[in-house]
Motif scaffolding. Structure first.
Motif, PDB file in Angstrom:
ATOM      1  N   MET A 104     113.315  59.166  43.504  1.00 38.56           N
ATOM      2  CA  MET A 104     114.175  59.703  44.563  1.00 38.56           C
ATOM      3  C   MET A 104     115.346  58.758  44.847  1.00 38.56           C
ATOM      4  SD  MET A 104     113.014  62.640  45.063  1.00 38.56           S
ATOM      5  CE  MET A 104     113.989  63.159  46.445  1.00 38.56           C
ATOM      6  N   ASP A 105     115.130  57.450  44.760  1.00 42.23           N
ATOM      7  CA  ASP A 105     116.231  56.491  44.925  1.00 42.23           C
ATOM      8  C   ASP A 105     117.274  56.672  43.823  1.00 42.23           C
ATOM      9  OD1 ASP A 105     115.042  55.457  47.177  1.00 42.23           O
ATOM     10  OD2 ASP A 105     114.164  53.720  46.144  1.00 42.23           O
ATOM     11  N   VAL A 106     116.811  56.876  42.594  1.00 46.64           N
ATOM     12  CA  VAL A 106     117.736  57.086  41.475  1.00 46.64           C
ATOM     13  C   VAL A 106     118.518  58.383  41.686  1.00 46.64           C
ATOM     14  CG1 VAL A 106     117.856  57.596  39.000  1.00 46.64           C
ATOM     15  CG2 VAL A 106     116.411  55.736  39.819  1.00 46.64           C
ATOM     16  N   ILE A 107     117.840  59.420  42.136  1.00 45.12           N
ATOM     17  CA  ILE A 107     118.513  60.700  42.372  1.00 45.12           C
ATOM     18  C   ILE A 107     119.586  60.542  43.448  1.00 45.12           C
ATOM     19  CG2 ILE A 107     118.182  63.033  43.303  1.00 45.12           C
ATOM     20  CD1 ILE A 107     115.464  63.035  41.885  1.00 45.12           C
ATOM     21  N   LYS A 108     119.263  59.836  44.526  1.00 43.06           N
ATOM     22  CA  LYS A 108     120.248  59.610  45.590  1.00 43.06           C
ATOM     23  C   LYS A 108     121.454  58.843  45.072  1.00 43.06           C
ATOM     24  CE  LYS A 108     116.858  59.689  49.308  1.00 43.06           C
ATOM     25  NZ  LYS A 108     116.090  58.900  50.264  1.00 43.06           N
ATOM     26  N   MET A 109     121.201  57.840  44.225  1.00 46.32           N
ATOM     27  CA  MET A 109     122.293  57.055  43.665  1.00 46.32           C
ATOM     28  C   MET A 109     123.170  57.919  42.750  1.00 46.32           C
ATOM     29  SD  MET A 109     122.200  53.569  41.383  1.00 46.32           S
ATOM     30  CE  MET A 109     121.437  54.395  40.015  1.00 46.32           C
ATOM     31  N   VAL A 110     122.543  58.757  41.930  1.00 37.69           N
ATOM     32  CA  VAL A 110     123.307  59.627  41.038  1.00 37.69           C
ATOM     33  C   VAL A 110     124.160  60.602  41.853  1.00 37.69           C
ATOM     34  CG1 VAL A 110     123.074  61.512  39.353  1.00 37.69           C
ATOM     35  CG2 VAL A 110     121.752  59.421  39.075  1.00 37.69           C
TER      36      VAL A 110
END
Length: 128
Positions: free
Chosen positions: A74-80
């Motif tokens: 979810m952190d990666v998705i938010k960053m993307v």
């Protein structure tokens, strides 16, 4: 009656519950209409429904929390998503201000970039 587990069907309309005006006309999702016609108005969705309230109670009492891997994804998705929106703003400014492109065409291009870059189905894959 899938919600209550009762083996016998209900008749609608039925007598109202004391103090609940109109409760005798309420039908819940999952009910099967055996005979007749009806005009229905949806008044509650999601966690506001009877089944949703039951699901919320189960989730609250189960103690299930988001796992480490799921948090990181979810952190990666938010960053993307953040990077996509930032780059889209930059591309829009360059296309309209520097290259003097049509705003309508640039908006369509930016929308395509956002749709293509945001991993919409990824959280669904993780939940399965």
């Amino acid at each position: 009656a899938p919600l209550t587990g009762e083996p016998l069907p209900w008749s609608v309309p039925r007598p109202d519950k004391p103090g609940e005006n109109g409760s005798g006309k309420v039908m819940w999702a999952g009910m099967t209409v055996v005979q007749g016609e009806a005009f229905c108005k949806v008044t509650h969705t999601g966690l506001d429904t009877e089944i949703g309230k039951a699901a919320a109670l189960v989730m609250a009492n189960s103690g299930v929390q988001q796992g480490y891997f799921e948090k990181k994804i979810m952190d990666v998705i938010k960053m993307v998503i953040f990077l996509t929106l930032a780059l889209t703003v930059i591309v829009f400014c360059i296309q309209t201000l520097v290259r003097d492109q049509d705003v309508h065409d640039t908006l369509i291009m930016c929308l395509s970039l956002i749709i293509g870059a945001v991993p919409i189905a990824l959280p669904l894959v993780i939940q399965e």
